[in-house]
Design an enzyme around this catalytic site. Structure first.
Site, PDB file in Angstrom:
ATOM      1  N   HIS A  14      -3.051  -2.213   3.344  1.00 37.39           N
ATOM      2  CA  HIS A  14      -4.242  -1.536   3.875  1.00 37.39           C
ATOM      3  C   HIS A  14      -4.811  -0.481   2.914  1.00 37.39           C
ATOM      4  CE1 HIS A  14      -4.543  -3.243   7.988  1.00 37.39           C
ATOM      5  NE2 HIS A  14      -3.267  -3.508   7.780  1.00 37.39           N
ATOM      6  N   THR A  15      -4.556  -0.660   1.636  1.00 42.50           N
ATOM      7  CA  THR A  15      -5.131   0.277   0.659  1.00 42.50           C
ATOM      8  C   THR A  15      -6.516  -0.160   0.201  1.00 42.50           C
ATOM      9  OG1 THR A  15      -4.089  -0.919  -1.157  1.00 42.50           O
ATOM     10  CG2 THR A  15      -2.883   0.967  -0.278  1.00 42.50           C
ATOM     11  N   GLY A 101      -1.895 -18.145  10.371  1.00 38.75           N
ATOM     12  CA  GLY A 101      -1.450 -16.951  11.108  1.00 38.75           C
ATOM     13  C   GLY A 101      -0.211 -16.304  10.537  1.00 38.75           C
ATOM     14  N   GLY A 103      -0.402 -14.474   7.733  1.00 39.73           N
ATOM     15  CA  GLY A 103      -0.824 -13.345   6.897  1.00 39.73           C
ATOM     16  C   GLY A 103      -0.830 -13.703   5.425  1.00 39.73           C
ATOM     17  N   SER A 105      -3.401 -15.327   4.095  1.00 45.20           N
ATOM     18  CA  SER A 105      -4.804 -15.393   3.764  1.00 45.20           C
ATOM     19  C   SER A 105      -5.353 -16.800   3.617  1.00 45.20           C
ATOM     20  CB  SER A 105      -5.081 -14.597   2.498  1.00 45.20           C
ATOM     21  OG  SER A 105      -6.387 -14.143   2.565  1.00 45.20           O
ATOM     22  N   ASP A 151      -7.848 -10.308  -0.857  1.00 43.34           N
ATOM     23  CA  ASP A 151      -7.488 -11.708  -0.598  1.00 43.34           C
ATOM     24  C   ASP A 151      -8.263 -12.659  -1.491  1.00 43.34           C
ATOM     25  OD1 ASP A 151      -6.016 -10.490   1.320  1.00 43.34           O
ATOM     26  OD2 ASP A 151      -7.180 -11.215   3.027  1.00 43.34           O
ATOM     27  N   TYR A 200      -7.317  -3.599  13.703  1.00 45.41           N
ATOM     28  CA  TYR A 200      -7.678  -3.468  12.289  1.00 45.41           C
ATOM     29  C   TYR A 200      -8.805  -2.440  12.127  1.00 45.41           C
ATOM     30  CZ  TYR A 200      -9.144  -4.922   7.589  1.00 45.41           C
ATOM     31  OH  TYR A 200      -9.475  -4.948   6.253  1.00 45.41           O
TER      32      TYR A 200
END
Length: 356
Positions: A14-15, A101, A103, A105, A151, A200
């Site tokens: 989450h950066t 699902g 994660g 991408s 991503d 999110y």
């Protein structure tokens, strides 16, 4: 035909939307599309896995509510068309060996594969970074997820046996060699991850409000020392969200040095620290992901493990001794089933090249 890989996020959770830095790798699983031009002005998308088809006019189509899987390709048509890239009708068959699902991408891989296919089919002049940026706009504007650039960049710029270092503020990409004695295991928790929800966007908002109260453009500009000194300006929730992001940015900087010196042990410890911060500060882990990381920590031959991607379900990535990946994978699955009653799937992943 075009192929775009999925990606695994190694450090830097989450950066990206905080103008930070992140380390990822493209993997040897992804989305492959093949097709041809059509003369009737239609776009026909066929998902071989879902056994579904969407057939729309090239001009004036709507976002698909029922067949939402098609929006990643249709978004490419819409966004690239609006930016002046000329195209005609086309047919496309889509096949993927990415677990949905997890994660990893799959959505970005689908967008990048579609764009790479159309670039070839209609002879577009398009730089790799521009292709990645436009695919992010597909996700932001058409699909409706406010993701950063990670991503799409990972899927475009992947390189065998190298991690990808993305500076999200400067939008620069660099590849860093990966330790030879280390391998990656991706373990799907059996709980599907979904990001088109409120969690999110709530995390983003807390990060942005924390930066605002600290008087900086983004959390990229905050150090751990500054955050502690100015803690009183933030609510407890803002502080914890910011602590995760600031810590992750610092871990990426340390992580690059460990990669450059082939220190898998040091890099692994950063992965464990990253997961602990996800669990306590960012609260984007789940009981199942925590169980997987706990099992990994107790397993001989594991350097490090953490959730990968947005969190809220999905998968973990573990850095393990290269020759022991098979044994470790078997132990993960056995112990996880005993502890949770859920079957997990572990995938051994090679670090691979980007879209082609």
């Amino acid at each position: 035909m075009a192929h775009a890989p999925g990606r695994v996020e190694l450090l830097g959770n989450h950066t990206d939307y905080n103008e930070g830095v992140v380390l990822s790798a493209a993997i040897d699983r992804g989305v492959t599309v093949n097709g041809e031009a059509r003369t009737d002005g239609r776009v026909v998308l066929t998902s071989l896995a879902l056994e579904k088809q969407v057939n729309v006019a090239l001009d004036g189509f709507e976002k698909q509510e029922e067949e939402s899987w098609a929006n990643y390709a249709l978004g490419v048509v819409r966004v690239f068309g609006e930016r002046g890239y000329e195209m005609g009708g086309f047919s496309l068959e889509i096949v993927s060996d990415l677990p949905i699902g997890a994660g990893l991408s799959s959505s970005a891989a689908f967008e990048v594969a579609t764009a790479t296919f159309l670039k070839k089919l209609f002879q577009w002049k398009l730089e790799p970074l521009q292709l990645a940026r436009l695919c992010r706009q597909v996700e932001n504007e058409f699909v409706g997820v406010n993701c950063g650039l990670l991503d799409q960049v990972s899927s475009v710029f992947g390189k065998k046996h190298c991690a990808i270092f993305l500076d999200c503020r400067e939008e620069t990409v660099e590849t860093v060699p990966f330790p030879n004695d280390a391998a990656l295991l991706i373990t799907h928790s059996g709980v599907k991850h979904a990001l088109v929800g409120g969690e999110y966007n709530e995390r983003r908002e807390r990060c942005f409000s924390a930066a605002q109260k600290l008087g900086v453009p983004a959390l990229r500009d905050v150090t751990s020392a500054l955050l502690e000194a100015e803690r009183a300006k933030l609510t407890n929730l803002e502080y914890r969200r910011a602590a995760h992001v600031v810590g992750e940015i610092e871990r990426v900087s340390q992580g690059i040095e460990f990669l450059r010196t082939s220190n898998a042990q040091g890099f692994g410890e950063l992965m464990f620290a990253s997961h602990e911060s996800s669990r306590t500060n960012f609260e984007n882990s789940t009981a199942e992901l925590d169980a997987l990381v706990r099992i990994a920590r107790e397993e001989e031959g594991v350097y490090g493990s953490r959730l990968t991607g947005g969190g809220f379900g999905g998968a973990t990535v573990s850095l393990v001794k290269a020759g022991e990946a098979q044994r470790i994978a078997g132990n993960f699955e056995k112990k996880y089933l005993e502890e949770t009653g859920i079957e997990c799937r572990t995938y051994f992943c090679e670090i691979d090249d980007g879209a082609r």
